[in-house]
Write a protein that holds these residues in place. Structure first.
Motif, PDB file in Angstrom:
ATOM      1  N   ARG A   1      30.150  39.954  62.119  1.00  0.00           N
ATOM      2  CA  ARG A   1      31.586  40.267  62.001  1.00  0.00           C
ATOM      3  C   ARG A   1      31.902  40.918  60.662  1.00  0.00           C
ATOM      4  O   ARG A   1      32.716  41.828  60.580  1.00  0.00           O
ATOM      5  CB  ARG A   1      32.417  38.993  62.184  1.00  0.00           C
ATOM      6  N   ARG A   2      31.272  40.453  59.603  1.00  0.00           N
ATOM      7  CA  ARG A   2      31.434  41.069  58.290  1.00  0.00           C
ATOM      8  C   ARG A   2      30.219  40.743  57.460  1.00  0.00           C
ATOM      9  O   ARG A   2      29.540  39.728  57.680  1.00  0.00           O
ATOM     10  CB  ARG A   2      32.707  40.585  57.597  1.00  0.00           C
ATOM     11  N   SER A   3      29.940  41.606  56.509  1.00  0.00           N
ATOM     12  CA  SER A   3      28.811  41.421  55.601  1.00  0.00           C
ATOM     13  C   SER A   3      29.325  41.521  54.169  1.00  0.00           C
ATOM     14  O   SER A   3      30.010  42.491  53.814  1.00  0.00           O
ATOM     15  CB  SER A   3      27.744  42.496  55.862  1.00  0.00           C
ATOM     16  N   LEU A   4      29.034  40.503  53.378  1.00  0.00           N
ATOM     17  CA  LEU A   4      29.485  40.448  51.993  1.00  0.00           C
ATOM     18  C   LEU A   4      28.281  40.256  51.073  1.00  0.00           C
ATOM     19  O   LEU A   4      27.266  39.669  51.468  1.00  0.00           O
ATOM     20  CB  LEU A   4      30.460  39.288  51.785  1.00  0.00           C
ATOM     21  N   SER A   5      28.424  40.738  49.865  1.00  0.00           N
ATOM     22  CA  SER A   5      27.412  40.462  48.856  1.00  0.00           C
ATOM     23  C   SER A   5      27.785  39.197  48.099  1.00  0.00           C
ATOM     24  O   SER A   5      28.921  38.715  48.186  1.00  0.00           O
ATOM     25  CB  SER A   5      27.296  41.638  47.882  1.00  0.00           C
ATOM     26  N   GLY A   6      26.835  38.657  47.363  1.00  0.00           N
ATOM     27  CA  GLY A   6      27.117  37.471  46.570  1.00  0.00           C
ATOM     28  C   GLY A   6      28.159  37.708  45.501  1.00  0.00           C
ATOM     29  O   GLY A   6      28.798  36.763  45.021  1.00  0.00           O
ATOM     30  N   ALA A   7      28.347  38.975  45.089  1.00  0.00           N
ATOM     31  CA  ALA A   7      29.386  39.276  44.106  1.00  0.00           C
ATOM     32  C   ALA A   7      30.773  39.197  44.725  1.00  0.00           C
ATOM     33  O   ALA A   7      31.749  38.890  44.038  1.00  0.00           O
ATOM     34  CB  ALA A   7      29.146  40.669  43.512  1.00  0.00           C
ATOM     35  N   GLU A   8      30.881  39.476  46.037  1.00  0.00           N
ATOM     36  CA  GLU A   8      32.178  39.437  46.709  1.00  0.00           C
ATOM     37  C   GLU A   8      32.561  38.030  47.146  1.00  0.00           C
ATOM     38  O   GLU A   8      33.740  37.703  47.222  1.00  0.00           O
ATOM     39  CB  GLU A   8      32.141  40.349  47.942  1.00  0.00           C
ATOM     40  N   ARG A   9      31.582  37.235  47.453  1.00  0.00           N
ATOM     41  CA  ARG A   9      31.853  35.861  47.904  1.00  0.00           C
ATOM     42  C   ARG A   9      30.999  34.902  47.075  1.00  0.00           C
ATOM     43  O   ARG A   9      29.808  34.763  47.292  1.00  0.00           O
ATOM     44  CB  ARG A   9      31.508  35.720  49.392  1.00  0.00           C
ATOM     45  N   ARG A  10      31.624  34.271  46.091  1.00  0.00           N
ATOM     46  CA  ARG A  10      30.932  33.355  45.193  1.00  0.00           C
ATOM     47  C   ARG A  10      31.160  31.922  45.634  1.00  0.00           C
ATOM     48  O   ARG A  10      32.062  31.611  46.413  1.00  0.00           O
ATOM     49  CB  ARG A  10      31.441  33.562  43.770  1.00  0.00           C
ATOM     50  N   SER A  11      30.350  31.028  45.106  1.00  0.00           N
ATOM     51  CA  SER A  11      30.487  29.612  45.416  1.00  0.00           C
ATOM     52  C   SER A  11      31.657  29.018  44.640  1.00  0.00           C
ATOM     53  O   SER A  11      32.311  29.682  43.836  1.00  0.00           O
ATOM     54  CB  SER A  11      29.196  28.870  45.068  1.00  0.00           C
ATOM     55  N   SER A  12      31.891  27.731  44.878  1.00  0.00           N
ATOM     56  CA  SER A  12      32.983  27.035  44.204  1.00  0.00           C
ATOM     57  C   SER A  12      32.584  26.517  42.828  1.00  0.00           C
ATOM     58  O   SER A  12      33.378  25.836  42.177  1.00  0.00           O
ATOM     59  CB  SER A  12      33.452  25.850  45.067  1.00  0.00           C
ATOM     60  N   VAL A  13      31.384  26.829  42.370  1.00  0.00           N
ATOM     61  CA  VAL A  13      30.918  26.361  41.065  1.00  0.00           C
ATOM     62  C   VAL A  13      31.543  27.227  39.970  1.00  0.00           C
ATOM     63  O   VAL A  13      31.449  28.463  40.001  1.00  0.00           O
ATOM     64  CB  VAL A  13      29.381  26.409  40.972  1.00  0.00           C
ATOM     65  N   ILE A  14      32.186  26.573  38.986  1.00  0.00           N
ATOM     66  CA  ILE A  14      32.772  27.272  37.832  1.00  0.00           C
ATOM     67  C   ILE A  14      31.775  27.185  36.691  1.00  0.00           C
ATOM     68  O   ILE A  14      31.346  26.084  36.301  1.00  0.00           O
ATOM     69  CB  ILE A  14      34.115  26.641  37.424  1.00  0.00           C
ATOM     70  N   ARG A  15      31.414  28.340  36.134  1.00  0.00           N
ATOM     71  CA  ARG A  15      30.378  28.375  35.102  1.00  0.00           C
ATOM     72  C   ARG A  15      30.930  28.967  33.812  1.00  0.00           C
ATOM     73  O   ARG A  15      31.983  29.605  33.799  1.00  0.00           O
ATOM     74  CB  ARG A  15      29.178  29.198  35.586  1.00  0.00           C
ATOM     75  N   ALA A  16      30.163  28.746  32.752  1.00  0.00           N
ATOM     76  CA  ALA A  16      30.519  29.301  31.449  1.00  0.00           C
ATOM     77  C   ALA A  16      30.503  30.827  31.507  1.00  0.00           C
ATOM     78  O   ALA A  16      29.776  31.417  32.323  1.00  0.00           O
ATOM     79  CB  ALA A  16      29.546  28.807  30.395  1.00  0.00           C
ATOM     80  N   PRO A  17      31.290  31.501  30.673  1.00  0.00           N
ATOM     81  CA  PRO A  17      31.388  32.959  30.750  1.00  0.00           C
ATOM     82  C   PRO A  17      30.045  33.679  30.632  1.00  0.00           C
ATOM     83  O   PRO A  17      29.786  34.626  31.392  1.00  0.00           O
ATOM     84  CB  PRO A  17      32.317  33.311  29.578  1.00  0.00           C
ATOM     85  N   ASP A  18      29.179  33.250  29.724  1.00  0.00           N
ATOM     86  CA  ASP A  18      27.903  33.946  29.583  1.00  0.00           C
ATOM     87  C   ASP A  18      27.009  33.723  30.800  1.00  0.00           C
ATOM     88  O   ASP A  18      26.323  34.637  31.271  1.00  0.00           O
ATOM     89  CB  ASP A  18      27.187  33.514  28.294  1.00  0.00           C
TER      90      ASP A  18
ATOM     91  N   LEU B   1      38.273  34.978  45.793  1.00  0.00           N
ATOM     92  CA  LEU B   1      37.900  34.133  46.914  1.00  0.00           C
ATOM     93  C   LEU B   1      38.812  34.375  48.119  1.00  0.00           C
ATOM     94  O   LEU B   1      38.359  34.459  49.259  1.00  0.00           O
ATOM     95  CB  LEU B   1      37.950  32.659  46.498  1.00  0.00           C
ATOM     96  N   LEU B   2      40.123  34.500  47.862  1.00  0.00           N
ATOM     97  CA  LEU B   2      41.069  34.741  48.957  1.00  0.00           C
ATOM     98  C   LEU B   2      40.800  36.087  49.628  1.00  0.00           C
ATOM     99  O   LEU B   2      40.849  36.207  50.853  1.00  0.00           O
ATOM    100  CB  LEU B   2      42.504  34.699  48.431  1.00  0.00           C
ATOM    101  N   LYS B   3      40.515  37.080  48.820  1.00  0.00           N
ATOM    102  CA  LYS B   3      40.230  38.402  49.377  1.00  0.00           C
ATOM    103  C   LYS B   3      38.995  38.359  50.266  1.00  0.00           C
ATOM    104  O   LYS B   3      38.960  38.960  51.351  1.00  0.00           O
ATOM    105  CB  LYS B   3      40.038  39.407  48.241  1.00  0.00           C
ATOM    106  N   ALA B   4      37.973  37.628  49.808  1.00  0.00           N
ATOM    107  CA  ALA B   4      36.747  37.521  50.601  1.00  0.00           C
ATOM    108  C   ALA B   4      37.008  36.782  51.914  1.00  0.00           C
ATOM    109  O   ALA B   4      36.483  37.143  52.969  1.00  0.00           O
ATOM    110  CB  ALA B   4      35.659  36.808  49.800  1.00  0.00           C
ATOM    111  N   GLU B   5      37.850  35.733  51.871  1.00  0.00           N
ATOM    112  CA  GLU B   5      38.121  34.954  53.069  1.00  0.00           C
ATOM    113  C   GLU B   5      38.975  35.723  54.075  1.00  0.00           C
ATOM    114  O   GLU B   5      38.860  35.542  55.279  1.00  0.00           O
ATOM    115  CB  GLU B   5      38.849  33.646  52.696  1.00  0.00           C
ATOM    116  N   LEU B   6      39.857  36.615  53.585  1.00  0.00           N
ATOM    117  CA  LEU B   6      40.777  37.325  54.464  1.00  0.00           C
ATOM    118  C   LEU B   6      40.205  38.620  55.013  1.00  0.00           C
ATOM    119  O   LEU B   6      40.835  39.271  55.835  1.00  0.00           O
ATOM    120  CB  LEU B   6      42.085  37.637  53.709  1.00  0.00           C
ATOM    121  N   GLN B   7      39.039  39.007  54.576  1.00  0.00           N
ATOM    122  CA  GLN B   7      38.451  40.252  55.059  1.00  0.00           C
ATOM    123  C   GLN B   7      38.042  40.105  56.531  1.00  0.00           C
ATOM    124  O   GLN B   7      37.632  39.060  56.967  1.00  0.00           O
ATOM    125  CB  GLN B   7      37.228  40.623  54.228  1.00  0.00           C
TER     126      GLN B   7
END
Length: 521
Positions: A227-244, A515-521
């Motif tokens: 139905r749709r194909s996303l890259s890992g950059a478009e759909r990330r996990s719920s893990v919040i990481r440090a900026p670096d 995240l919302l954009k990825a879910e609504l695609q």
């Protein structure tokens, strides 16, 4: 017209002095019919001599007749609804037909059912009104009790004309409906007609069903299984990481692909999933197949997924299956699809994404769970990079409190007073929301170098979620009272700190929008 024709023919025969027998021999009247009552009293005693083994050879044919009869009855009812422009209660029609068959079989009646042609004809001559219904019932009862011999008085031209009229009506309706048919539907109709003429109505109907199923399979295969194909950059996990760490991951996650599958998977559309994976295999490290919108699959689709597993083994990437339903999960388990280790099952898409990101970070040289970040240094680096402000860690040290948490310990609880911000220097914390009557909902996971509860420091109120330590953690906090003291003692530092909070909030808003954009695609 029918009654007038009947009277005219018999008046003409009487005027010519032609009797009933001579009229039948001359072809004016239909052939003689059996005389006497059509009622047959039930012979219950003969049932004891019936051999059930006689049913076995014809059982498949009986089952076929039942299936065909049910489908035809439904089609007849729906067709009559459209022609008469009124809704029927299909359940009542089936119950009435079944009751009539059970009752009639006791007295020798053949199997009956809802017939479209006779229903429309009866309606057109007024049988749909109460008088028409009772006259029809009276005529049928008369024939049943006194026999059908009276029908021998029916003129042959009248009976033939009625059949011709019905046939022309069918052809007219077919010609009008044929304008909306697709070519393959016309082809099916012609094949069904030929099969019916050669082998009978039941065989013709089954030929039509088989052809329609094959064409449906070909047409359904045109619907993309992905139905749709996303890259890992478009759909990330719920893990919040440090900026670096997030920056290192942003480059690496391009090697992750998520295929959201849909519909029912079988040999035609499942092969398209394998073909797509093969085309992208050179750039893949993790392939995630999301079965959330997949209603099921057959054994031929499992062959395609085994080919994907073989491809993953040859090209060196992992395949993660997420959101498998109970039935699909059992099929995958029985097929030993995960035996080679390259294909693994995860409960949710987020769990699969977390695993994919952990794999990519590990291969990129990240310390992962053992990372340590210092709040004062993190904040001063952020302020220096984004706001060009020179402040040192020692400036914030008097306003910070340090707290160590054991694995499983609660940092903050849902519903408690929200009055502090926390920075995770070491370890992993999960953020969960309690829902009435349901298991806790995992919102996100935070790792070293991330801020927790910044909205509480600005807005106050009550905590909307619970924060639990997944591993031994060290957190640095600052509460609202301490912030007020900073505003009194070091207003310049407090202003910088508040601007730092704005940057953190803006970053999380950007992540949420992504995240919302990825879910609504």
């Amino acid at each position: 017209m029918i009654l007038a024709s009947l009277v005219a023919v018999h008046c003409g025969l009487a005027w010519q002095g032609i009797g009933t027998t001579a009229a039948q021999a001359a072809g004016w009247l239909i052939d003689p019919l059996p005389t006497g009552s059509l009622l047959r009293m039930p012979v219950v005693g003969d049932l004891a001599s019936f051999d059930p083994a006689l049913l076995l050879p014809v059982l498949p044919k009986l089952v076929t007749y039942v299936v065909v009869a049910v489908i035809v009855q439904i089609l007849y009812v729906v067709s009559a609804e459209l022609d008469l422009r009124r809704a029927f209660n299909v359940d009542r029609v089936f119950v009435a037909s079944g009751f009539a068959n059970l009752l009639g079989s006791l007295f020798g009646s053949p199997v009956m059912g809802f017939d479209r042609t006779s229903t429309l004809l009866l309606h057109n001559i007024g049988g749909g009104r109460w008088l028409g219904r009772w006259l029809t019932l009276a005529a049928m009862a008369f024939l049943l009790v006194f026999g059908a011999g009276i029908l021998a008085l029916l003129p042959r031209p009248l009976a033939g004309g009625a059949l011709v009229a019905l046939g022309l009506g069918h052809l007219t309706n077919l010609a009008l409906a044929g304008r909306a048919f697709l070519r393959w539907e016309i082809a099916i109709a012609l094949v069904v007609c030929a099969a019916t003429a050669l082998f009978g109505a039941t065989a013709g109907f089954l030929v039509g069903v088989v052809m329609a199923m094959l064409i449906f399979a070909v047409q359904y295969a045109q619907i993309p299984a992905v139905r749709r194909s996303l890259s890992g950059a478009e759909r990330r996990s719920s893990v919040i990481r440090a900026p670096d760490t997030a920056e290192r991951l942003r480059v690496a996650v391009a090697r992750t692909r998520i295929y959201a599958l849909q519909g029912y998977l079988f040999f035609l559309n499942a092969q398209a999933v394998h073909a797509r994976a093969a085309a992208e295999a050179a750039d893949l490290r993790v392939l995630i197949l999301d079965f959330r919108d997949c209603v099921g699959l057959d054994s031929s689709a499992l062959v395609a997924f085994r080919k994907i597993g073989l491809l993953a083994e040859q090209r060196g990437f992992d395949v993660l299956l997420a959101h498998l339903g109970p039935t699909v999960l059992r099929q995958v388990a029985r097929s030993r699809l995960t035996a080679n280790g390259r294909i693994r099952i995860r409960d949710t898409l987020d769990a699969a994404l977390r695993e994919a990101e952990a794999t990519l970070l590990s291969e990129a040289g990240s310390a992962g769970a053992g990372e340590v970040a210092h709040f004062a240094r993190h904040m001063t680096d952020q302020l220096a990079d984004r706001l060009s402000c020179a402040v040192g860690p020692a400036d914030f040290a008097p306003y910070l409190t340090v707290r160590d948490l054991a694995a499983g310990e609660t940092l903050m609880r849902q519903g408690a007073v929200a009055d502090a911000l926390y920075f995770l220097e070491r370890g992993t914390i999960s953020i969960e929301m309690a829902l009435a009557g349901r298991p806790n909902l995992r919102l996100r996971t935070t790792t070293a170098g991330t801020v927790i509860g910044e909205i509480a420091l600005v807005q106050g109120g009550r905590r909307t979620a619970t924060a639990l330590a997944e591993s031994p953690c060290r957190v640095v906090g600052i509460d609202r009272a301490t912030l007020a003291r900073m505003e009194r003692e070091r207003p310049d530092l407090a202003l910088l700190f508040q601007r730092f909070l704005l940057l953190e909030l803006a970053g999380k808003v950007v992540d949420t929008n992504r995240l919302l954009k990825a879910e609504l695609q």
